[in-house]
Scaffold this motif. Structure first.
Motif, PDB file in Angstrom:
ATOM      1  N   THR A   5      44.790  49.148   6.430  1.00 59.13           N
ATOM      2  CA  THR A   5      44.282  48.051   6.289  1.00 59.13           C
ATOM      3  C   THR A   5      45.237  46.785   6.166  1.00 59.13           C
ATOM      4  OG1 THR A   5      42.782  49.473   4.675  1.00 59.13           O
ATOM      5  CG2 THR A   5      42.659  47.225   4.198  1.00 59.13           C
ATOM      6  N   THR A   6      44.643  45.607   6.540  1.00 60.63           N
ATOM      7  CA  THR A   6      45.418  44.402   6.617  1.00 60.63           C
ATOM      8  C   THR A   6      44.459  43.321   5.823  1.00 60.63           C
ATOM      9  OG1 THR A   6      44.441  43.643   8.805  1.00 60.63           O
ATOM     10  CG2 THR A   6      46.526  45.121   8.692  1.00 60.63           C
ATOM     11  N   VAL A   7      45.235  42.474   5.231  1.00 62.70           N
ATOM     12  CA  VAL A   7      44.569  41.350   4.597  1.00 62.70           C
ATOM     13  C   VAL A   7      45.207  40.096   5.301  1.00 62.70           C
ATOM     14  CG1 VAL A   7      44.198  40.053   2.449  1.00 62.70           C
ATOM     15  CG2 VAL A   7      44.443  42.562   2.450  1.00 62.70           C
ATOM     16  N   THR A   8      44.649  39.178   5.824  1.00 66.43           N
ATOM     17  CA  THR A   8      44.734  38.059   6.172  1.00 66.43           C
ATOM     18  C   THR A   8      44.130  36.696   5.663  1.00 66.43           C
ATOM     19  OG1 THR A   8      43.282  37.957   8.074  1.00 66.43           O
ATOM     20  CG2 THR A   8      44.934  39.035   8.481  1.00 66.43           C
ATOM     21  N   GLY A   9      44.678  35.408   5.954  1.00 62.90           N
ATOM     22  CA  GLY A   9      44.018  34.439   5.291  1.00 62.90           C
ATOM     23  C   GLY A   9      42.639  34.139   6.078  1.00 62.90           C
ATOM     24  N   TYR A  10      41.902  33.506   5.278  1.00 64.00           N
ATOM     25  CA  TYR A  10      40.479  33.139   5.388  1.00 64.00           C
ATOM     26  C   TYR A  10      40.200  32.139   6.303  1.00 64.00           C
ATOM     27  CZ  TYR A  10      35.473  31.979   4.569  1.00 64.00           C
ATOM     28  OH  TYR A  10      34.344  31.791   4.639  1.00 64.00           O
ATOM     29  N   THR A  31      40.232  37.119   2.775  1.00 66.78           N
ATOM     30  CA  THR A  31      40.268  37.136   1.449  1.00 66.78           C
ATOM     31  C   THR A  31      39.758  35.802   0.649  1.00 66.78           C
ATOM     32  OG1 THR A  31      42.478  35.949   1.553  1.00 66.78           O
ATOM     33  CG2 THR A  31      42.631  38.296   1.345  1.00 66.78           C
ATOM     34  N   GLY A  32      39.296  34.796   1.647  1.00 71.13           N
ATOM     35  CA  GLY A  32      38.975  33.558   1.276  1.00 71.13           C
ATOM     36  C   GLY A  32      40.079  32.643   0.705  1.00 71.13           C
ATOM     37  N   TYR A  33      41.294  33.202   0.927  1.00 70.64           N
ATOM     38  CA  TYR A  33      42.446  32.456   0.453  1.00 70.64           C
ATOM     39  C   TYR A  33      43.520  31.972   1.505  1.00 70.64           C
ATOM     40  CZ  TYR A  33      41.363  33.405  -4.322  1.00 70.64           C
ATOM     41  OH  TYR A  33      40.762  33.419  -5.760  1.00 70.64           O
ATOM     42  N   ALA A  58      48.640  30.779  -3.164  1.00 70.66           N
ATOM     43  CA  ALA A  58      47.692  31.130  -2.533  1.00 70.66           C
ATOM     44  C   ALA A  58      46.416  30.582  -3.324  1.00 70.66           C
ATOM     45  CB  ALA A  58      47.564  32.751  -3.017  1.00 70.66           C
ATOM     46  N   VAL A  59      45.688  30.027  -2.534  1.00 71.67           N
ATOM     47  CA  VAL A  59      44.492  29.046  -3.046  1.00 71.67           C
ATOM     48  C   VAL A  59      43.297  29.455  -2.369  1.00 71.67           C
ATOM     49  CG1 VAL A  59      45.407  27.193  -1.789  1.00 71.67           C
ATOM     50  CG2 VAL A  59      43.835  26.899  -3.719  1.00 71.67           C
ATOM     51  N   ALA A  60      42.222  29.446  -2.873  1.00 72.84           N
ATOM     52  CA  ALA A  60      40.906  29.620  -2.226  1.00 72.84           C
ATOM     53  C   ALA A  60      40.837  28.458  -1.186  1.00 72.84           C
ATOM     54  CB  ALA A  60      39.684  29.284  -3.258  1.00 72.84           C
ATOM     55  N   TYR A  61      40.246  28.657   0.047  1.00 71.07           N
ATOM     56  CA  TYR A  61      40.376  27.890   1.381  1.00 71.07           C
ATOM     57  C   TYR A  61      39.780  26.698   0.958  1.00 71.07           C
ATOM     58  CZ  TYR A  61      35.161  28.278   2.267  1.00 71.07           C
ATOM     59  OH  TYR A  61      33.978  28.296   2.264  1.00 71.07           O
ATOM     60  N   ASN A  62      38.571  26.211   0.194  1.00 75.60           N
ATOM     61  CA  ASN A  62      38.120  24.961  -0.223  1.00 75.60           C
ATOM     62  C   ASN A  62      38.609  24.534  -1.619  1.00 75.60           C
ATOM     63  OD1 ASN A  62      36.740  26.969  -1.721  1.00 75.60           O
ATOM     64  ND2 ASN A  62      34.673  26.224  -1.086  1.00 75.60           N
ATOM     65  N   LYS A  63      39.771  24.903  -2.015  1.00 75.69           N
ATOM     66  CA  LYS A  63      39.860  24.346  -3.151  1.00 75.69           C
ATOM     67  C   LYS A  63      41.117  23.641  -3.534  1.00 75.69           C
ATOM     68  CE  LYS A  63      36.148  26.034  -5.570  1.00 75.69           C
ATOM     69  NZ  LYS A  63      35.232  25.220  -5.893  1.00 75.69           N
ATOM     70  N   ALA A  64      41.808  23.600  -2.421  1.00 73.68           N
ATOM     71  CA  ALA A  64      43.223  22.807  -2.382  1.00 73.68           C
ATOM     72  C   ALA A  64      43.138  21.587  -2.417  1.00 73.68           C
ATOM     73  CB  ALA A  64      44.088  23.335  -1.302  1.00 73.68           C
ATOM     74  N   LEU A 110      40.161  24.500   4.440  1.00 76.11           N
ATOM     75  CA  LEU A 110      41.284  25.135   5.084  1.00 76.11           C
ATOM     76  C   LEU A 110      41.049  26.435   6.151  1.00 76.11           C
ATOM     77  CD1 LEU A 110      43.733  24.219   2.603  1.00 76.11           C
ATOM     78  CD2 LEU A 110      43.284  22.936   4.615  1.00 76.11           C
ATOM     79  N   THR A 111      41.316  26.188   7.262  1.00 73.17           N
ATOM     80  CA  THR A 111      41.436  27.641   8.069  1.00 73.17           C
ATOM     81  C   THR A 111      42.618  28.110   8.579  1.00 73.17           C
ATOM     82  OG1 THR A 111      41.191  26.175  10.094  1.00 73.17           O
ATOM     83  CG2 THR A 111      39.011  26.619   8.949  1.00 73.17           C
ATOM     84  N   ALA A 112      43.479  27.636   7.832  1.00 71.40           N
ATOM     85  CA  ALA A 112      45.024  28.152   8.063  1.00 71.40           C
ATOM     86  C   ALA A 112      45.926  27.702   7.165  1.00 71.40           C
ATOM     87  CB  ALA A 112      45.717  27.456   9.633  1.00 71.40           C
ATOM     88  N   ASP A 113      47.149  28.506   6.974  1.00 69.22           N
ATOM     89  CA  ASP A 113      47.996  28.356   5.775  1.00 69.22           C
ATOM     90  C   ASP A 113      48.777  26.829   6.193  1.00 69.22           C
ATOM     91  OD1 ASP A 113      47.532  30.671   4.816  1.00 69.22           O
ATOM     92  OD2 ASP A 113      49.373  31.779   5.902  1.00 69.22           O
TER      93      ASP A 113
END
Length: 235
Positions: A5-10, A31-33, A58-64, A110-113
């Motif tokens: 199982t892998t977890v990647t950015g949202y 994850t949505g982050y 780590a922050v929710a993609y639309n909360k930064a 945001l769609t990328a780190d």
């Protein structure tokens, strides 16, 4: 579930919902982050005693967000404040003279780190435009000089452009200059001007005996001035 199982950015672009059951292959869980590097701008470039606070980690993609603050005592002019993410403008707003700055800017969906040092905030002084007036028609050594401004309104750092029409037959060499506070015109002697005039020390030079009938373009970058006076000189 399977063991891999892998977890990647949202990514909002690829977002979808599926049920996971009887999994036998690796599963990617969105994850949505996103992750924002810990080292970002801490002050506004060009504005003293200012503070910039960027949501990091780590922050929710639309909360930064980016929060910009400054006390009114340090806002001594009107400024344009620009927030950028990796050089791309996120938002621009105006900070008024003698007014506290307290602005929170969303970084959007945001769609990328975001790596370190990618979030920047810059201040540029708002310059009032100046309206310039062309010199009156002039005469020198058998020549007539008529001035026209094609772009007469500009602020500091911007360009004023225009044309000079020269007619007549020169009875002596003429050097023509155009200046304003802190700036001297540059001349374009290409095209029809070739062979009729040269440029030396920012002056347009016309030799004696030349039969003239040409238009030459000029421009200058506005300096620190509130006076739209242009001075033409003929020597």
């Amino acid at each position: 579930m399977g063991s891999a199982t892998t977890v990647t950015g949202y990514s909002a672009v690829t977002d979808k919902t599926e049920a996971a059951s009887n999994v036998t292959a690796p599963v990617v869980i969105k994850t949505g982050y996103v992750t924002i590097g810990a080292t970002q701008a801490t002050s506004v470039t060009g504005l003293t005693s200012s503070t910039v606070t960027v949501t990091t980690g780590a922050v929710a993609y639309n909360k930064a967000t980016v929060e910009i603050t400054a006390a009114k005592a340090n806002v001594t002019k009107d400024y344009t404040i620009t927030v950028k993410n990796d050089g791309v403008v996120v938002k621009t707003f105006t900070a008024k003279k003698d007014t506290d700055i307290k602005e929170t800017v969303s970084l959007g969906n945001l769609t990328a780190d975001i790596a370190d040092s990618k979030i920047t905030v810059e201040a540029a002084e708002v310059k009032d435009p100046v309206t310039f007036t062309a010199p009156v028609k002039g005469n020198n050594a058998g020549l007539t000089f008529e001035w026209t401004l094609t772009n007469p309104v500009a602020a500091e750092g911007e360009k004023v452009t225009g044309t000079l029409t020269v007619t007549g037959t020169s009875t002596a060499a003429s050097n023509v200059s155009l200046s304003s506070t802190g700036a001297t015109a540059a001349w374009d002697i290409s095209g029809d001007v070739v062979g009729k005039a040269t440029v030396a020390s920012n002056a347009l030079k016309i030799e004696s005996g030349v039969i003239t009938n040409f238009t030459v373009n000029f421009e200058f970058t506005v300096g620190n001035t509130t006076v739209g006076t242009l001075t033409a000189s003929y020597t």
